[in-house]
Design an enzyme around this catalytic site. Structure first.
Site, PDB file in Angstrom:
ATOM      1  N   CYS A   7     -14.427 -47.974   2.511  1.00  0.00           N
ATOM      2  CA  CYS A   7     -13.587 -47.420   3.574  1.00  0.00           C
ATOM      3  C   CYS A   7     -13.242 -45.987   3.165  1.00  0.00           C
ATOM      4  O   CYS A   7     -13.765 -45.480   2.171  1.00  0.00           O
ATOM      5  CB  CYS A   7     -12.352 -48.274   3.836  1.00  0.00           C
ATOM      6  SG  CYS A   7     -11.175 -48.376   2.483  1.00  0.00           S
ATOM      7  N   ASN A  10     -10.298 -46.423  -0.114  1.00  0.00           N
ATOM      8  CA  ASN A  10     -10.376 -47.506  -1.094  1.00  0.00           C
ATOM      9  C   ASN A  10      -8.979 -47.969  -1.510  1.00  0.00           C
ATOM     10  O   ASN A  10      -8.718 -48.275  -2.667  1.00  0.00           O
ATOM     11  CB  ASN A  10     -11.206 -47.096  -2.308  1.00  0.00           C
ATOM     12  CG  ASN A  10     -11.677 -48.255  -3.179  1.00  0.00           C
ATOM     13  OD1 ASN A  10     -11.783 -48.111  -4.388  1.00  0.00           O
ATOM     14  ND2 ASN A  10     -11.957 -49.396  -2.597  1.00  0.00           N
ATOM     15  N   CYS A  12      -6.950 -49.890   1.146  1.00  0.00           N
ATOM     16  CA  CYS A  12      -6.529 -50.963   2.059  1.00  0.00           C
ATOM     17  C   CYS A  12      -7.675 -51.928   2.362  1.00  0.00           C
ATOM     18  O   CYS A  12      -7.760 -53.007   1.796  1.00  0.00           O
ATOM     19  CB  CYS A  12      -6.004 -50.386   3.373  1.00  0.00           C
ATOM     20  SG  CYS A  12      -4.606 -49.278   3.218  1.00  0.00           S
ATOM     21  N   ARG A  13      -8.561 -51.506   3.261  1.00  0.00           N
ATOM     22  CA  ARG A  13      -9.582 -52.413   3.781  1.00  0.00           C
ATOM     23  C   ARG A  13     -10.625 -52.816   2.745  1.00  0.00           C
ATOM     24  O   ARG A  13     -10.935 -54.005   2.595  1.00  0.00           O
ATOM     25  CB  ARG A  13     -10.276 -51.791   4.990  1.00  0.00           C
ATOM     26  CG  ARG A  13      -9.334 -51.546   6.149  1.00  0.00           C
ATOM     27  CD  ARG A  13      -9.991 -50.827   7.292  1.00  0.00           C
ATOM     28  NE  ARG A  13     -10.279 -49.429   6.943  1.00  0.00           N
ATOM     29  CZ  ARG A  13     -10.924 -48.586   7.730  1.00  0.00           C
ATOM     30  NH1 ARG A  13     -11.388 -48.996   8.909  1.00  0.00           N
ATOM     31  NH2 ARG A  13     -11.125 -47.343   7.357  1.00  0.00           N
ATOM     32  N   SER A  14     -11.195 -51.850   2.043  1.00  0.00           N
ATOM     33  CA  SER A  14     -12.285 -52.200   1.124  1.00  0.00           C
ATOM     34  C   SER A  14     -11.810 -53.006  -0.085  1.00  0.00           C
ATOM     35  O   SER A  14     -12.468 -53.978  -0.452  1.00  0.00           O
ATOM     36  CB  SER A  14     -13.087 -50.971   0.717  1.00  0.00           C
ATOM     37  OG  SER A  14     -12.299 -49.991   0.095  1.00  0.00           O
TER      38      SER A  14
END
Length: 154
Positions: A7, A10, A12-14
């Site tokens: 993302c 690096n 939150c999402r990933s």
């Protein structure tokens, strides 16, 4: 199988996807799979994931010891799949992919199957934790479907 989640930062999402996938792989006894996450930008290199990300992982019995890092050229040769969380991530990854890239660059949301929304929602700028919970739910569906699809005999 070697999988990298990417993302923007690096944070939150990933790293959330990395933690979810690690847990699923452990439960499925897929010890020969490798999973990691990285950023397109360098803002969070050396940092832990965002606190709201960690809180949602804890709510679901997971944790993360991930330290933020930026994607590098070698990642395109080391991983089988590199997943972007949204179209911008995928576009940026395709632009970074070197000649001879062995990784298949895809949108993680492609594994939501019949769900219409293929974008893994970026919760960073939302107040509170609700967006992180939504993101977690999206990631769980995608990771489960990806594992199931890749485990099936070809």
């Amino acid at each position: 199988m070697r999988v990298l989640f990417v993302c923007i930062g690096n944070s939150c999402r990933s790293p959330m996807a990395e933690a979810v996938m690690r847990d699923m792989l452990q439960r499925e006894h897929l010890d020969d799979w490798t999973v990691d996450s990285a950023a397109l930008a360098d803002w969070n290199v050396g940092r832990s994931p965002e606190e709201r990300c960690l809180a949602v992982l804890r709510e679901n019995g997971l944790d993360s010891e991930h330290v933020g890092r930026q994607i590098g050229e070698s990642d395109f040769h080391r991983f089988d799949y590199i997943f972007g969380m949204d179209e911008g991530n995928v576009r940026d990854l395709m632009a970074l992919a070197p000649a001879g890239c062995v990784a298949r660059v895809e949108l993680l949301g492609n594994y939501r199957m019949k769900e219409l929304d293929k974008i893994i929602f970026d919760p960073y700028f939302e107040r509170g934790i609700h967006g992180f919970r939504r993101c977690y739910d999206q990631i769980v569906i995608c990771c489960r479907n990806f594992i199931q699809q890749k485990r099936q005999p070809q």
